[in-house]
Design an enzyme around this catalytic site. Sequence first.
Site, PDB file in Angstrom:
ATOM      1  N   CYS A   1      19.484  57.763 -31.145  1.00  0.00           N
ATOM      2  CA  CYS A   1      20.333  57.643 -31.903  1.00  0.00           C
ATOM      3  C   CYS A   1      20.756  59.251 -32.314  1.00  0.00           C
ATOM      4  CB  CYS A   1      20.031  56.879 -33.054  1.00  0.00           C
ATOM      5  SG  CYS A   1      19.088  55.640 -32.822  1.00  0.00           S
TER       6      CYS A   1
ATOM      7  N   ARG B   1       6.843  56.463 -27.370  1.00  0.00           N
ATOM      8  CA  ARG B   1       6.294  56.360 -28.632  1.00  0.00           C
ATOM      9  C   ARG B   1       4.746  55.909 -28.452  1.00  0.00           C
ATOM     10  NH1 ARG B   1      10.795  51.753 -30.347  1.00  0.00           N
ATOM     11  NH2 ARG B   1      12.584  53.253 -30.162  1.00  0.00           N
TER      12      ARG B   1
ATOM     13  N   GLN C   1      15.656  52.745 -22.716  1.00  0.00           N
ATOM     14  CA  GLN C   1      16.426  51.921 -23.558  1.00  0.00           C
ATOM     15  C   GLN C   1      18.060  51.940 -22.632  1.00  0.00           C
ATOM     16  OE1 GLN C   1      16.189  53.592 -27.256  1.00  0.00           O
ATOM     17  NE2 GLN C   1      15.289  51.820 -28.121  1.00  0.00           N
TER      18      GLN C   1
ATOM     19  N   ASP D   1      21.019  52.146 -23.920  1.00  0.00           N
ATOM     20  CA  ASP D   1      21.380  52.468 -25.442  1.00  0.00           C
ATOM     21  C   ASP D   1      22.701  52.666 -25.506  1.00  0.00           C
ATOM     22  OD1 ASP D   1      20.630  52.479 -28.237  1.00  0.00           O
ATOM     23  OD2 ASP D   1      19.488  54.309 -27.930  1.00  0.00           O
TER      24      ASP D   1
ATOM     25  N   HIS E   1      25.874  53.782 -28.817  1.00  0.00           N
ATOM     26  CA  HIS E   1      26.008  53.851 -30.012  1.00  0.00           C
ATOM     27  C   HIS E   1      27.697  53.836 -30.252  1.00  0.00           C
ATOM     28  CE1 HIS E   1      21.951  55.419 -30.022  1.00  0.00           C
ATOM     29  NE2 HIS E   1      21.730  54.526 -31.075  1.00  0.00           N
TER      30      HIS E   1
ATOM     31  N   LYS F   1      22.173  42.942 -39.050  1.00  0.00           N
ATOM     32  CA  LYS F   1      21.895  42.935 -37.540  1.00  0.00           C
ATOM     33  C   LYS F   1      22.110  41.537 -36.931  1.00  0.00           C
ATOM     34  CE  LYS F   1      16.999  42.829 -37.233  1.00  0.00           C
ATOM     35  NZ  LYS F   1      15.780  42.851 -36.601  1.00  0.00           N
TER      36      LYS F   1
ATOM     37  N   HIS G   1      24.292  50.248 -33.290  1.00  0.00           N
ATOM     38  CA  HIS G   1      23.230  50.532 -32.229  1.00  0.00           C
ATOM     39  C   HIS G   1      23.152  49.002 -31.409  1.00  0.00           C
ATOM     40  CE1 HIS G   1      21.099  53.428 -34.825  1.00  0.00           C
ATOM     41  NE2 HIS G   1      21.581  52.864 -35.665  1.00  0.00           N
TER      42      HIS G   1
HETATM   43 ZN   LIG Z   1      20.163  53.643 -31.917  1.00  0.00          ZN
END
Ligand SMILES: [Zn+2]
Length: 646
Positions: free
Chosen positions: A337, A366, A384, A386, A388, A472, A518
């Site tokens: 992000c 992580r 991910q 991912d 945005h 969410k 997200h």
């Molecule tokens: Zn994000």
Amino acid sequence: MIQIKFPDGASRSYEIGSTPFQIASSISEGLARNIISAKFNGETIETVTELSTDGDLTFYTWNDSEGKKAFWHSSAHLLAQALKEFYNDIKLTIGPAISNGFYYDVDFGKHAMSEKDFHKIEKRMIEIAREKHQFKLRSISKKSALEYYSSIGNEYKVELITNLEDGEITFCDHDDFTDLCRGGHIPHTGYIKAVKLMSVAGAYWRANQNNKQLTRVYGVSFPKQKELTEHLELLEEAKKRDHRKLGKELELFTFSNKVGQGLPLWLPKGTELRERLEDFLKKAQKKAGYKQVISPHIGNKELYMTSGHYQKYGESSFQPITTPADGEEFLLKPMNCPHHCEMYNAKQWSYKELPVRYAEFGTVYRYEQSGELHGLTRVRGFTQDDAHIFCTQDQLNSEFKNVIDLVLYVFKSLGFENFTAQVSLRDPEDKSKYIGSDENWKEAENAIVNATKEKGLNYKIEYGEAAFYGPKLDFMVKDALGREWQLGTIQVDYNLPERFELSYIDKNNKSQRPVMIHRAPFGSMERFIAILIEHTGGNFPLWLTTNQVSIIPVGEKHKIYSEKVLKLLENDEIRATVDDRSETVGKKIRESELNKVPFMLIIGDEEINEKIFPIRAHGGKDIGKMNIDDFIKFIKSKSSKMIKDF
Ligand SMILES: [Zn+2]
Ligand SMILES: [Zn+2]
């Protein structure tokens, strides 16, 4: 009289001192027979607890997770009782219910207990169960509770009681057995009809390595023998489908301690599979108006200070990378992000250009504790899917609907038919812990709930489950073995736009903050593929599987013709291989089966002369003879039935 409110909103009055069991009986005999636990004003109680105030009452049966919890916790009491009878000087510590049964942590002292002893303990537990002993909770003063456990020399219970408030301590009695317990039991032991002890393991007292190691005995129990049998069958099947086992057998991925724990290495077949999944999503995302971007694997520490991720991951994750420059520090990217926010910040946007949708298959790192690592589901480096979305507050509803469409498309194409949605909103009682204006929150929450409704999703609302930065929507998917997985999160965010000072120019030429969404339909490629392997047992959907057809020449002289067939299939983008090893046809078929190849084409003299081939599907099913053109059409229609265009 007291006023009792039920979850459906109905309300009735009862005599003071009525119990949940009596209240259930007043509604229906059937309900009274089935309830095994209850909740009153948010607290788990016994079915025989006397109620003396007005309040909200919920009943639980075996079919509710709360009901199972009471069932399994009660079973832990039986386990403790049986263990105490066999080994009288052992020290009991704690015995909670867990997601798939219960355990009891015991200091066995001089005794050794092993799986060999399981049978006699199970047998004794069932004997006790049949006697239908009631679980009776009684209050006890802190002083008396401490005296009792000091007198029998159990320092663990003494330690537990020391940390409890006087006036809130209860013991639970059943038969001639007593345990320190705060409650949550089934009415009597007779409900327990089947018991199985699963395993023993070491466990430190209070999960602290400096403390004494205890023995943890795991078990599971059921109200019917049949349910235990089914449970054990499912466990067997889960073992066969374990993604770590199948991933190895199908040569999809591997791990190496030299490379590092929790860092998956994708082998060619796994990489092909993963790329096919990525291409599938990329194609759909392109149609949905996403732009693909790429960001580096590291970022300046300042970036994550701005985003707040350093505060969250910094100390407990991979430590900063230093450079020859004084004071310069970089972090392995824990989230994509912040990078995408800075991409958005690269120019000034007008409201006419919104929404902006940036997508990236971004790898993040992580540090997970080594004990937490598990195959592909818990790793230290993962990718991910991912994206945005930066949009105006007004666009939230339509963007949410678009993302829901995309998530449903993914589930459908991959054979996940069974799912529910969970909408996580603010705690209406305590709005202070959330960032963003009250008005924006209301609008965002309405946008999500409405989008969920409009898409006809089966959903439930959880208050107080939202993140501090926004509401969410999560999807809970049930796999083929009935296990639930959380997949496909969509999250509204008011925090990062603030922290990164994102803006756009509205139609009155004023600067405004965009909202950020997200979203990741797969979540992480690693975890998703692990779930997919276990869901399908390695029999991936035809459109996704690496090798769709295994061509098996009967003898040496059929190889050339087999190669010709291979070319024809490849010309039509069907993924096939020729198994030209000098093995018997039977063995080749068996191995194709083990490798989960969906179709096998067997080629011998007769087939070459007649130009038609017997086709065998995975599982040995004979699906008749076809010529090659028909076979190509057959495969194509089979794959396209599953995956339609987005
Ligand atoms: Zn994000
Ligand atoms: Zn208990």
